[in-house]
Design a protein around this motif. Sequence first.
Motif, short mmCIF file in Angstrom:
data_model
loop_
_atom_site.label_atom_id
_atom_site.label_comp_id
_atom_site.label_asym_id
_atom_site.label_seq_id
_atom_site.Cartn_x
_atom_site.Cartn_y
_atom_site.Cartn_z
N ILE A 2 -54.59 87.08 -10.24
CA ILE A 2 -54.66 87.11 -11.70
C ILE A 2 -53.41 86.48 -12.31
CG2 ILE A 2 -54.89 88.60 -13.72
CD1 ILE A 2 -57.34 88.47 -11.86
N SER A 4 -52.30 83.46 -11.97
CA SER A 4 -51.63 82.43 -11.15
C SER A 4 -51.75 81.04 -11.74
CB SER A 4 -52.18 82.45 -9.73
OG SER A 4 -53.59 82.23 -9.72
N HIS A 5 -52.76 80.80 -12.58
CA HIS A 5 -52.94 79.46 -13.16
C HIS A 5 -51.88 79.14 -14.22
CE1 HIS A 5 -54.83 82.19 -15.93
NE2 HIS A 5 -55.06 81.24 -16.80
N ARG A 10 -46.33 78.14 -10.18
CA ARG A 10 -47.55 77.40 -9.79
C ARG A 10 -47.24 75.98 -9.33
NH1 ARG A 10 -47.43 77.26 -15.33
NH2 ARG A 10 -47.99 75.30 -16.38
N HIS A 74 -64.11 81.64 -13.68
CA HIS A 74 -62.67 81.52 -13.95
C HIS A 74 -62.25 80.06 -13.96
CE1 HIS A 74 -61.74 80.50 -9.74
NE2 HIS A 74 -62.59 81.44 -9.38
N THR A 75 -61.05 79.81 -14.48
CA THR A 75 -60.51 78.45 -14.48
C THR A 75 -60.32 77.98 -13.05
OG1 THR A 75 -58.58 77.08 -15.03
CG2 THR A 75 -58.18 79.43 -14.72
N LEU A 78 -57.00 78.71 -11.10
CA LEU A 78 -56.63 80.04 -10.64
C LEU A 78 -56.65 80.05 -9.11
CD1 LEU A 78 -56.20 83.00 -11.89
CD2 LEU A 78 -58.52 83.40 -11.10
N HIS A 80 -57.37 81.34 -5.68
CA HIS A 80 -58.37 82.31 -5.26
C HIS A 80 -58.76 82.05 -3.80
CE1 HIS A 80 -60.45 78.74 -6.75
NE2 HIS A 80 -61.41 79.03 -5.90
#
Length: 210
Positions: A2, A4-5, A10, A74-75, A78, A80
């Motif tokens: 959550i 992280s984008h 990053r 989600h984007t 992110l 994952h």
Amino acid sequence: AIGSHTARWREQAYKVTGATPTIPKEGFHSAADMVANRTGEGTCNIKSSAPHLHQRMEDTSRVYDVQRGDVIFHTRWLFHRTVPFNKTAMREARQTSSQTMDADDHTATEPLAAIYKRYSIRYSPGTARIPKGYGFEPSVLYDESNGGRTADEIVAEHGPWYPRAWPSPSKDELRLLPALIESKMPVAQRLLKQRQKEMAPHLRKMRPAH
């Protein structure tokens, strides 16, 4: 992971994984160039290549108990990953989902399966620019001049390599899809196999000796 984008770390994660933002502006020139100059060791190896970043992602991770029909939206930026299946649970699920025979009327019934198939769809805006140079992008394999163009520009000139999904599919693109699949995609697939053969010896050199 959550948030992280937008995390401050990053860019470092992009570098250690060799993510798209780290690709040179003019792209790579060959398989050897890609292996020698692409940064990082891939997303799947972040646990060993950057343990501190991997731990940050794990600390902010959220695992969902996904049920039939659920969607995780989600984007694409992110970070994952999937969670490995519990092998014991998988064996039990197979037994549960195996067909049973009703003793009274001899009709086959299939109980609700405990494991569901899932698939991943990645969306990008039509303004997204396709990387130049040596790579595996089907539209660029078909025509190298597509490298550096936006998805919308490629669709306008070469057909629906990147068909519109939002706010609704394009009827014109849907009409042109069969021709692209039948005539253009086989060309890209043939060249993809050639690229994979070119990459193979370089990848073998990268594997650690046992």
